[in-house]
Design an enzyme around this catalytic site. Structure first.
Site, PDB file in Angstrom:
ATOM      1  N   GLY A 136       0.828  -1.212   0.000  1.00 40.69           N
ATOM      2  CA  GLY A 136       0.000   0.000   0.000  1.00 40.69           C
ATOM      3  C   GLY A 136       0.855   1.252   0.000  1.00 40.69           C
ATOM      4  O   GLY A 136       2.060   1.189  -0.218  1.00 40.69           O
ATOM      5  N   ASN A 137       0.218   2.368   0.246  1.00 39.61           N
ATOM      6  CA  ASN A 137       0.959   3.631   0.335  1.00 39.61           C
ATOM      7  C   ASN A 137       0.308   4.510   1.394  1.00 39.61           C
ATOM      8  O   ASN A 137      -0.719   4.140   1.970  1.00 39.61           O
ATOM      9  CB  ASN A 137       1.020   4.322  -1.026  1.00 39.61           C
ATOM     10  CG  ASN A 137      -0.363   4.649  -1.548  1.00 39.61           C
ATOM     11  OD1 ASN A 137      -1.052   5.498  -1.005  1.00 39.61           O
ATOM     12  ND2 ASN A 137      -0.795   3.949  -2.580  1.00 39.61           N
ATOM     13  N   ARG A 138       0.899   5.667   1.645  1.00 36.25           N
ATOM     14  CA  ARG A 138       0.479   6.464   2.801  1.00 36.25           C
ATOM     15  C   ARG A 138      -0.633   7.468   2.505  1.00 36.25           C
ATOM     16  O   ARG A 138      -0.969   8.277   3.369  1.00 36.25           O
ATOM     17  CB  ARG A 138       1.708   7.200   3.373  1.00 36.25           C
ATOM     18  CG  ARG A 138       2.683   6.256   4.063  1.00 36.25           C
ATOM     19  CD  ARG A 138       3.915   6.997   4.512  1.00 36.25           C
ATOM     20  NE  ARG A 138       3.605   8.123   5.356  1.00 36.25           N
ATOM     21  CZ  ARG A 138       4.407   9.173   5.517  1.00 36.25           C
ATOM     22  NH1 ARG A 138       5.554   9.230   4.870  1.00 36.25           N
ATOM     23  NH2 ARG A 138       4.055  10.159   6.309  1.00 36.25           N
TER      24      ARG A 138
END
Ligand code: CTP
Length: 400
Positions: free
Chosen positions: A202-204
């Site tokens: 995922g990412n932030r």
């Protein structure tokens, strides 16, 4: 619009129930912050039912989401009604002794107060002084009205009627409906690529900027669809926005392909995974199956926005984002220009990101690049402010 309604301990609190109802009926996302004293007049279930939002009354609840400041940071408008003499004095002193106090200190949104108290208290030099200070700080005051007060006396001190307070407050923040008649499609959040049933890449991205753009477009009269990938729990889309929830880059791409033909403006604010896992495991991967390490094979995902540009219909405006880790603003511009040209978008909104900036924050700083690589807009401030600057640039690009 995200509206915080502070309610303080006066009998007029019962009228504020009607005020909250008016705001909700007008489509606003209303968060009530009653003081402990206010709850003696009107109870918590009433506020929750009328506002349709859960209520926090203490700075010690919901601490993980930094509730004591997040409400104020998210607010587009704060109304305090009724505002008692005590609350007005606390505001003047900048006291942060309860959730309403911290919210008022944390907000940069317009603040409207509707005082309610007995005439003697309203005319007391202390209150007169407090009102002078608050007005000088930019607080907007509605009322009090002149009329019958509790206890049989009469004079200035009655809280103004809810309709009057709401009209005055909304007039402060309502924007021109310059996007009315347009259909705006926004993607927001961060996609997740599954590795196995319990893990993902995922990412932030929290979804804050995309959700702010969707809300600002709705405020400005557009019909808005939001394709939302894993928004943070405290990032809630405006009720006027139609939301399509997606998980992976592939799902996001399919949702954008399905909805973009009807959109006049497409804004790709989502952080899309560039790669997905080649072979997603049906079972949870176990360490014993890959002793000493695990190598994942990743395959490149298609570029969704490039596909939208290729399928663009005449008159459609397409906007991409670029979050870059850079050492200087020049480098940011250089990368953004290259990306805008590569993707063929009408506008590209670039922001610098890093370990401690760009994500999970209320603020953002955008540089907006036009088709020829020129800087057509720049904005720094809350994500609501940067959203408006981006929509201004979209409108300007459509006129060119
Ligand atoms: N984007 C997209 N499809 C992808 C990846 C990104 O549509 N598979 C969109 C994003 O929503 C954003 C823009 O493209 O609006 C730029 O995203 P970014 O990740 O910066 O672009 P990339 O082309 O992946 O470039 P880089 O190699 O710098 O990551």
């Amino acid at each position: 619009m995200f509206v915080v309604v502070g309610v303080t301990g006066g009998i007029a609190a019962y009228k504020t129930v009607g005020l909250v109802r008016l705001l909700v009926k007008a489509g606003h996302d209303v968060h009530v912050v009653p003081t402990d004293d206010a709850l003696r007049f009107v109870g918590l279930p009433t506020w929750e039912a009328i506002s349709r939002n859960p209520l926090t009354t203490s700075v010690h609840e919901d601490v993980a989401r930094v509730r004591h400041v997040s409400l104020g940071q998210s607010a587009d408008l704060v109304i305090v009604a009724p505002a008692t003499a005590n609350t007005l004095a606390s505001m003047t002193a900048g006291l942060a002794s309860d959730l309403l106090g911290t919210t008022l200190l944390a907000t940069t949104a317009p603040v409207v107060v509707a005082p309610a108290m007995h005439t003697e208290m309203w005319r007391h030099p202390a209150t007169v002084h407090n009102m002078d200070v608050l007005r000088a700080r930019g607080v907007h005051v509605v009322g009090p009205a002149d009329g019958a007060l509790t206890g049989g006396d009469s004079g200035p001190g009655r809280m103004s009627e809810p309709e009057e307070i709401v009209a005055a407050a909304l007039a402060l923040v309502e924007r021109p409906r310059d996007l009315s008649g347009l259909s705006v499609l926004v993607s927001a959040g961060g996609t997740r690529e599954p590795i196995d049933p319990v893990r993902f890449l995922g990412n932030r991205s929290s979804g804050r900027q995309g959700v702010a753009i969707a809300r600002a477009a709705a405020d400005r009269g557009a019909t808005v669809t939001l394709v939302a990938a894993h928004l943070d729990a405290d990032v809630r889309p405006d009720p006027r926005v139609e939301v399509i929830s997606v998980g992976t880059a592939d799902e996001l791409g399919r949702a954008m392909d399905a909805t973009s033909p009807d959109a006049d403006v497409v804004i790709m604010a989502a952080a899309v995974a560039d790669y997905s896992v080649a072979a997603v495991s049906e079972h949870k991967l176990r360490k014993q199956d890959t002793p000493g390490g695990l190598t994942l094979e990743l395959i490149e995902n298609r570029d969704i926005v490039a596909g939208l540009v290729a399928a663009r219909r005449p008159g459609q405006t397409i906007v991409a984002f670029a979050a870059e880790t850079v050492d200087s603003q020049d480098e940011l511009l250089e990368r953004a220009r290259a990306k805008a040209a590569r993707k063929g978008v009408d506008l590209l909104a670039a922001n610098a990101v890093g370990w401690t900036s760009g994500f999970e924050t209320a603020d953002n700083a955008l540089k907006i690049i036009g088709r020829d690589g020129e800087v057509v807009g720049e904005a720094a401030g809350s994500k609501a402010e940067t959203a408006d600057a981006l929509l201004d640039a979209v409108l300007a690009a459509r006129w060119r």
